[in-house]
Write a protein that holds these residues in place. Structure first.
Motif, short mmCIF file in Angstrom:
data_model
loop_
_atom_site.label_atom_id
_atom_site.label_comp_id
_atom_site.label_asym_id
_atom_site.label_seq_id
_atom_site.Cartn_x
_atom_site.Cartn_y
_atom_site.Cartn_z
N MET A 114 6.38 -4.65 -8.85
CA MET A 114 6.92 -4.34 -7.52
C MET A 114 7.07 -2.83 -7.33
SD MET A 114 8.25 -5.50 -4.65
CE MET A 114 9.30 -4.89 -3.37
N TRP A 115 7.75 -2.19 -8.31
CA TRP A 115 7.98 -0.75 -8.26
C TRP A 115 6.66 0.01 -8.28
CZ3 TRP A 115 10.74 2.87 -6.58
CH2 TRP A 115 10.70 4.16 -7.11
N LYS A 116 5.73 -0.52 -9.16
CA LYS A 116 4.41 0.12 -9.28
C LYS A 116 3.66 0.04 -7.96
CE LYS A 116 2.59 0.32 -13.95
NZ LYS A 116 1.71 -0.35 -14.92
N ARG A 117 3.76 -1.14 -7.33
CA ARG A 117 3.07 -1.37 -6.05
C ARG A 117 3.60 -0.41 -4.98
NH1 ARG A 117 2.32 -7.54 -4.21
NH2 ARG A 117 0.20 -7.81 -4.94
N LYS B 280 5.07 2.42 -5.48
CA LYS B 280 4.67 3.79 -5.83
C LYS B 280 3.23 4.05 -5.39
CE LYS B 280 5.09 6.71 -9.80
NZ LYS B 280 5.23 6.80 -11.24
N LEU B 281 2.39 3.03 -5.62
CA LEU B 281 0.98 3.16 -5.25
C LEU B 281 0.85 3.28 -3.72
CD1 LEU B 281 -1.94 3.05 -6.42
CD2 LEU B 281 -1.95 0.63 -5.82
N ALA B 282 1.62 2.43 -2.99
CA ALA B 282 1.57 2.48 -1.52
C ALA B 282 2.04 3.84 -1.02
CB ALA B 282 2.46 1.38 -0.95
N ARG C 101 -4.18 5.25 9.95
CA ARG C 101 -4.37 3.82 10.24
C ARG C 101 -3.05 3.07 10.15
NH1 ARG C 101 -9.30 4.22 7.62
NH2 ARG C 101 -8.44 3.54 5.65
N PHE C 102 -2.25 3.43 9.15
CA PHE C 102 -0.93 2.80 8.95
C PHE C 102 -0.06 3.01 10.20
CE2 PHE C 102 3.50 3.72 7.58
CZ PHE C 102 3.85 2.50 7.07
N ALA C 103 -0.04 4.28 10.67
CA ALA C 103 0.75 4.60 11.86
C ALA C 103 0.23 3.84 13.08
CB ALA C 103 0.71 6.11 12.12
N GLN C 104 -1.08 3.84 13.20
CA GLN C 104 -1.73 3.17 14.34
C GLN C 104 -1.32 1.69 14.41
OE1 GLN C 104 -3.33 5.19 16.17
NE2 GLN C 104 -5.25 4.41 16.94
N THR C 105 -1.26 1.05 13.23
CA THR C 105 -0.92 -0.38 13.19
C THR C 105 0.56 -0.60 13.49
OG1 THR C 105 -2.48 -0.46 11.36
CG2 THR C 105 -1.22 -2.46 11.74
#
Lengths: 63, 251
Positions: free
Chosen positions: B1-4, B6-8, B20-24
């Motif tokens: 979870m923490w790794k995910r 961190k990756l995000a 793209r993230f903002a757009q969505t």
């Protein structure tokens, strides 16, 4: 139906000013985004156009 | 979870992914803001009864208080982003910190103006040089200073670096605003809402305040992403990802 308040002028002017600032903050960036996309699109089309003209001149010179 | 997570977080450092993230997210955030405002305004204007002392003038609270809270919260978010920007040199954090300033200035302005309008009938004056009001005015000047400093540099990154330092210096004003009503004798009333104890506000008056506060949080997030998206696009207009994005739009 607008409710009748005591101090109505104060209440409504506060809500109106808050709404105006929020709208300005929300719509300004929306229009700017549209303008930016439009401007970048125009630049790209112009660049592509110039690229095509240069290419056709080059071909004509060699022909 | 923490790794995910961190990756995000790291992925969001990439401008095209962030864009793209903002757009969505932006339409969803505006929708939630709309729902929150609709319910909050309805309750604030139609459901809650008038105050026994202040009459209906206290309804100004439903725009004044969420704006004040958001003005301070925006500054704290900006400070966290400034730390990330200074320590890890993540450009999207830098941009977000810088574009948060005009939004914070907007909320501070709403707070000051609605406070003045509320003060006139209740205190008999639009303005007093009292600790809470003055520290809030200083917050507005700090926001304007940050915006000015950032705009003064041709090199965006250098401007963001300098302005981030100013953000961190200005953090000292936030506890002063919060505790001003306890530290000094002020015309402004003390805190009536207490997260960790009983509030002195009547419970029937609380729901619209909660709705409006939550709506303002979503509104802030939408505005932040909107401005960050614009700034990214403007700064990266010669970059490949922007050309690809515009190319897709042309097709």
């Amino acid at each position: 139906m607008i409710p009748e308040f005591s101090y109505a002028n104060y209440v409504w002017s506060s809500y109106a000013i808050a709404m105006a600032v929020v709208l300005w903050q929300a719509l300004g960036p929306m229009f700017k985004h549209r303008r930016l996309l439009w401007q970048l699109r125009e630049d790209q089309l112009l660049e592509a156009d110039q690229g095509n003209t240069a290419k056709s001149n080059h071909t004509r010179e060699h022909a | 979870m923490w790794k995910r997570l961190k990756l995000a977080f790291h992925k969001l450092g990439s401008p095209p992914i962030f864009y793209r993230f903002a757009q969505t997210l932006i339409p969803w955030l505006w929708s939630l803001t709309g729902v929150g405002l609709a319910v909050g305004l309805y309750q604030a204007l139609y459901v809650v009864p008038p105050d026994y002392q202040q009459g209906d003038s206290y309804r100004i609270l439903y725009v004044h208080v969420p704006a004040a809270w958001q003005a301070m919260a925006t500054y704290l978010i900006m400070a966290i982003l400034a730390i990330i920007a200074l320590v890890w040199r993540i450009r999207t954090a830098e941009i977000m910190a810088m574009v948060a300033a005009p939004i914070g200035a907007g909320f501070t302005l709403i707070c000051l103006v609605t406070g003045a309008i509320w003060g006139e009938p209740m205190w008999g004056t639009w303005w007093a040089w009292d600790a809470r009001l003055t520290s809030m005015l200083i917050l507005l000047f700090i926001y304007l200073g940050i915006m000015g400093l950032y705009a003064a540099f041709d090199d965006h990154r250098q401007g963001a670096k300098m302005a981030s330092v100013l953000v961190l210096v200005g953090v000292v004003n936030i506890p002063i605003i919060h505790f001003s009503v306890d530290w000094w004798t002020t015309l402004h009333q003390g805190s009536t809402i207490n997260l960790f104890g009983p509030s002195s506000m009547d419970p029937t008056m609380l729901p619209p305040l909660i709705w409006m506060t939550v709506a303002v949080k979503f509104m802030f997030a939408a505005m932040l992403l909107q401005r960050a998206r614009n700034e990214l696009l403007a700064q990266d207009q010669r970059k490949q990802w922007t050309k690809r994005l515009i190319g897709d739009l042309i097709e």
